[in-house]
Design a protein around this motif. Structure first.
Motif, PDB file in Angstrom:
ATOM      1  N   TYR A   1      -0.613  -6.730   1.452  1.00  0.00           N
ATOM      2  CA  TYR A   1      -2.032  -6.410   1.581  1.00  0.00           C
ATOM      3  C   TYR A   1      -2.431  -6.370   3.043  1.00  0.00           C
ATOM      4  N   GLY A   2      -3.365  -5.473   3.364  1.00  0.00           N
ATOM      5  CA  GLY A   2      -3.866  -5.379   4.724  1.00  0.00           C
ATOM      6  C   GLY A   2      -5.315  -5.799   4.825  1.00  0.00           C
ATOM      7  N   GLY A   3      -6.212  -5.027   4.239  1.00  0.00           N
ATOM      8  CA  GLY A   3      -7.629  -5.351   4.303  1.00  0.00           C
ATOM      9  C   GLY A   3      -8.466  -4.172   3.853  1.00  0.00           C
ATOM     10  N   CYS A   4      -9.753  -4.406   3.675  1.00  0.00           N
ATOM     11  CA  CYS A   4     -10.683  -3.353   3.279  1.00  0.00           C
ATOM     12  C   CYS A   4     -11.927  -3.437   4.148  1.00  0.00           C
ATOM     13  N   PHE A   5     -12.273  -2.343   4.793  1.00  0.00           N
ATOM     14  CA  PHE A   5     -13.480  -2.276   5.596  1.00  0.00           C
ATOM     15  C   PHE A   5     -13.899  -0.825   5.745  1.00  0.00           C
ATOM     16  N   SER A   6     -15.226  -0.644   5.866  1.00  0.00           N
ATOM     17  CA  SER A   6     -15.834   0.690   5.992  1.00  0.00           C
ATOM     18  C   SER A   6     -15.442   1.597   4.828  1.00  0.00           C
ATOM     19  N   GLY A   7     -15.268   1.009   3.645  1.00  0.00           N
ATOM     20  CA  GLY A   7     -14.977   1.795   2.461  1.00  0.00           C
ATOM     21  C   GLY A   7     -13.544   2.262   2.336  1.00  0.00           C
ATOM     22  N   VAL A   8     -12.637   1.741   3.163  1.00  0.00           N
ATOM     23  CA  VAL A   8     -11.230   2.139   3.126  1.00  0.00           C
ATOM     24  C   VAL A   8     -10.364   0.900   2.949  1.00  0.00           C
ATOM     25  N   LEU A   9      -9.441   0.976   2.009  1.00  0.00           N
ATOM     26  CA  LEU A   9      -8.486  -0.099   1.746  1.00  0.00           C
ATOM     27  C   LEU A   9      -7.169   0.230   2.437  1.00  0.00           C
ATOM     28  N   TYR A  10      -6.620  -0.731   3.192  1.00  0.00           N
ATOM     29  CA  TYR A  10      -5.360  -0.541   3.907  1.00  0.00           C
ATOM     30  C   TYR A  10      -4.330  -1.541   3.388  1.00  0.00           C
ATOM     31  N   TYR A  11      -3.089  -1.062   3.250  1.00  0.00           N
ATOM     32  CA  TYR A  11      -2.007  -1.968   2.881  1.00  0.00           C
ATOM     33  C   TYR A  11      -0.677  -1.425   3.390  1.00  0.00           C
ATOM     34  N   LYS A  12       0.264  -2.350   3.574  1.00  0.00           N
ATOM     35  CA  LYS A  12       1.595  -1.979   4.044  1.00  0.00           C
ATOM     36  C   LYS A  12       2.369  -1.306   2.915  1.00  0.00           C
ATOM     37  N   ALA A  13       3.116  -0.264   3.248  1.00  0.00           N
ATOM     38  CA  ALA A  13       3.841   0.490   2.214  1.00  0.00           C
ATOM     39  C   ALA A  13       5.088   1.135   2.803  1.00  0.00           C
ATOM     40  N   HIS A  14       5.916   1.627   1.893  1.00  0.00           N
ATOM     41  CA  HIS A  14       7.152   2.332   2.279  1.00  0.00           C
ATOM     42  C   HIS A  14       7.161   3.691   1.593  1.00  0.00           C
ATOM     43  N   LEU A  15       7.227   4.766   2.410  1.00  0.00           N
ATOM     44  CA  LEU A  15       7.294   6.119   1.859  1.00  0.00           C
ATOM     45  C   LEU A  15       8.688   6.381   1.314  1.00  0.00           C
ATOM     46  N   LEU A  16       8.767   6.849   0.068  1.00  0.00           N
ATOM     47  CA  LEU A  16      10.063   7.062  -0.566  1.00  0.00           C
ATOM     48  C   LEU A  16      10.718   8.355  -0.089  1.00  0.00           C
ATOM     49  N   ASP A  17       9.935   9.423   0.070  1.00  0.00           N
ATOM     50  CA  ASP A  17      10.519  10.706   0.467  1.00  0.00           C
ATOM     51  C   ASP A  17      11.040  10.682   1.892  1.00  0.00           C
ATOM     52  N   ASP A  18      10.298  10.040   2.799  1.00  0.00           N
ATOM     53  CA  ASP A  18      10.695   9.999   4.213  1.00  0.00           C
ATOM     54  C   ASP A  18      11.468   8.741   4.577  1.00  0.00           C
ATOM     55  N   ASP A  19      11.533   7.778   3.660  1.00  0.00           N
ATOM     56  CA  ASP A  19      12.212   6.513   3.913  1.00  0.00           C
ATOM     57  C   ASP A  19      11.666   5.840   5.186  1.00  0.00           C
ATOM     58  N   LYS A  20      10.327   5.707   5.243  1.00  0.00           N
ATOM     59  CA  LYS A  20       9.693   5.116   6.408  1.00  0.00           C
ATOM     60  C   LYS A  20       8.661   4.084   5.982  1.00  0.00           C
ATOM     61  N   ASN A  21       8.532   3.059   6.804  1.00  0.00           N
ATOM     62  CA  ASN A  21       7.471   2.083   6.610  1.00  0.00           C
ATOM     63  C   ASN A  21       6.192   2.614   7.257  1.00  0.00           C
ATOM     64  N   ILE A  22       5.109   2.587   6.527  1.00  0.00           N
ATOM     65  CA  ILE A  22       3.838   3.109   7.008  1.00  0.00           C
ATOM     66  C   ILE A  22       2.696   2.188   6.578  1.00  0.00           C
ATOM     67  N   ILE A  23       1.500   2.528   7.021  1.00  0.00           N
ATOM     68  CA  ILE A  23       0.271   1.901   6.526  1.00  0.00           C
ATOM     69  C   ILE A  23      -0.391   2.913   5.606  1.00  0.00           C
ATOM     70  N   MET A  24      -0.663   2.521   4.388  1.00  0.00           N
ATOM     71  CA  MET A  24      -1.319   3.416   3.435  1.00  0.00           C
ATOM     72  C   MET A  24      -2.816   3.113   3.425  1.00  0.00           C
ATOM     73  N   SER A  25      -3.614   4.167   3.529  1.00  0.00           N
ATOM     74  CA  SER A  25      -5.065   4.013   3.434  1.00  0.00           C
ATOM     75  C   SER A  25      -5.538   4.619   2.118  1.00  0.00           C
ATOM     76  N   PHE A  26      -6.480   3.935   1.480  1.00  0.00           N
ATOM     77  CA  PHE A  26      -7.032   4.366   0.198  1.00  0.00           C
ATOM     78  C   PHE A  26      -8.544   4.395   0.316  1.00  0.00           C
ATOM     79  N   ASP A  27      -9.117   5.596   0.255  1.00  0.00           N
ATOM     80  CA  ASP A  27     -10.564   5.739   0.306  1.00  0.00           C
ATOM     81  C   ASP A  27     -11.144   5.300  -1.035  1.00  0.00           C
ATOM     82  N   VAL A  28     -11.923   4.235  -1.028  1.00  0.00           N
ATOM     83  CA  VAL A  28     -12.390   3.634  -2.274  1.00  0.00           C
ATOM     84  C   VAL A  28     -13.320   4.577  -3.031  1.00  0.00           C
TER      85      VAL A  28
END
Length: 385
Positions: free
Chosen positions: A212-239
């Motif tokens: 888990y990362g956090g939620c502010f300004s209507g956007v949820l952020y969390y740590k994730a791993h992209l399967l297609d690119d095999d990369k660690n990224i930060i995923m943002s989710f617009d609530v």
């Protein structure tokens, strides 16, 4: 005999006057506009609003309207938030984050929650007054209430329900829970609405959540791993729109470090901090689309600390942009350290008598109770599920 009749008449006259006065007050009350009544109630503390619910069915129904709850939440967000600390004994202490005009701190207060007994670490920060707990539970510290959310699916074992996050949409005043079972099984539940979990299928990058990362300004952020690119990224989710967007880490940033995501000056920022070194690195997202970051380093931020006797760890950020550091163990006093990156300065808040407060609630403490969670920037909320 005449004196007796005179006394009786005076009592009768006074009684009649009181009755007329009461009828007048009731008549005036009935003519108070509804919107003005709600406006006045929204400015009261949550404790007073809850008491007013016991006065009449009308006040109870008015203060439970979604429009009033949103209005009260807007008022609360404009007030000075506080810092909540939960202890292993089930005690919750609310500390002030800001000074009084005379330079002193307002008093802290505490309350006991039986449901918090035992090590039950929260899965989110305080998101507009609500906190997500394990087992699909939502905790409202203001109302002292716990609510269990419906299970996402009867076909999903409980032990597989590990990745779920709490977000808030400030435009519509709605809390939402995002549940991720695997890259193709994402669901959303809107709190307080008469609806079930909805499955998300469109425009979702295939990824696995990593924390888990956090939620502010209507956007949820969390740590994730992209399967297609095999990369660690930060995923943002617009609530509000329920759309996803991956964000790259800063160039040269080792995402294996322990770091936290915070809002800083209205933007996403990453904070790296080591307990054995009094140094902080702050990475601020400059452009979410271009993935550009700026980097600032702050050295020896606790070099002038005189009150801190126990090591402190990073706990979040205040509404004024100060980084919060608090101890993980309790001594006779409780010291909170605030660091302002914009001024490169620290301030310390020392609160005496915390152990005595715990003893008054929990009896004589034979061993030192440990601190379970610290929630900066907590506001009052009347949301009831």
């Amino acid at each position: 005999m005449r004196v007796f009749k005179k006394k009786v008449s005076l009592r009768w006259i006074n009684k009649r006057r009181r009755e007329r006065s009461t009828r007048h007050v009731r008549s005036e009350t009935k003519h108070i506009p509804l919107d003005l009544t709600l406006e006045v109630l929204s400015r009261l503390p949550a404790k007073s609003v809850v008491r007013f619910r016991c006065v009449s069915k009308l006040l109870s129904s008015l203060t439970k309207l979604p429009s009033f709850i949103n209005l009260f939440g807007s008022r609360s967000s404009s007030k000075r938030p506080r810092l909540l600390v939960t202890f292993s004994t089930g005690l919750v202490i609310s500390f002030p984050q800001h000074l009084n005009p005379d330079g002193s701190y307002p008093p802290f207060y505490s309350f006991q929650i039986k449901n918090l007994n035992g090590p039950s670490y929260a899965l989110s920060e305080s998101v507009h007054g609500l906190i997500l707990l394990p087992g699909f539970k939502i905790w409202n510290p203001t109302l002292r209430q716990f609510s269990t959310l419906p299970h996402p699916s009867e076909h999903i074992p409980s032990q597989d329900c590990k990745s779920y996050f709490l977000g808030y949409d400030p435009l519509e005043g709605k809390h939402k829970v995002l549940f991720i079972l695997h890259s193709e099984e994402l669901r959303v539940l809107t709190l307080g609405a008469q609806e079930s979990w909805r499955i998300l299928t469109k425009g979702i990058p295939k990824h696995h959540p990593r924390g888990y990362g956090g939620c502010f300004s209507g956007v949820l952020y969390y740590k994730a791993h992209l399967l297609d690119d095999d990369k660690n990224i930060i995923m943002s989710f617009d609530v509000k729109s329920e759309s996803f967007s991956p964000i790259k880490y800063p160039e040269g940033f080792s995402n294996h470090w322990t770091f936290d995501m915070i809002p800083y000056e209205g933007r996403l920022a990453l904070v790296t901090y080591r307990c054995d070194l009094p140094d902080i690195d702050l990475y601020i997202l400059k452009d979410a689309d271009g993935h550009e970051w700026t980097h600032q380093s702050f050295l020896n931020i606790f070099c002038k600390s005189k009150l801190r006797s126990n090591p402190v760890t990073f706990k979040g950020i205040t509404d004024d942009g100060e980084l919060v550091f608090a101890p993980s163990m309790l001594s006779e006093s409780y010291c909170i350290v605030y660091f302002d990156p914009s001024r490169n300065s620290t301030r310390e808040a020392l609160f005496e008598g915390v152990k005595g407060e715990i003893r008054s609630y929990c009896g004589i403490v034979t061993s030192c109770p440990y601190i379970v969670d610290v929630f900066p920037n907590h506001i009052e909320s009347l949301v009831s599920l």
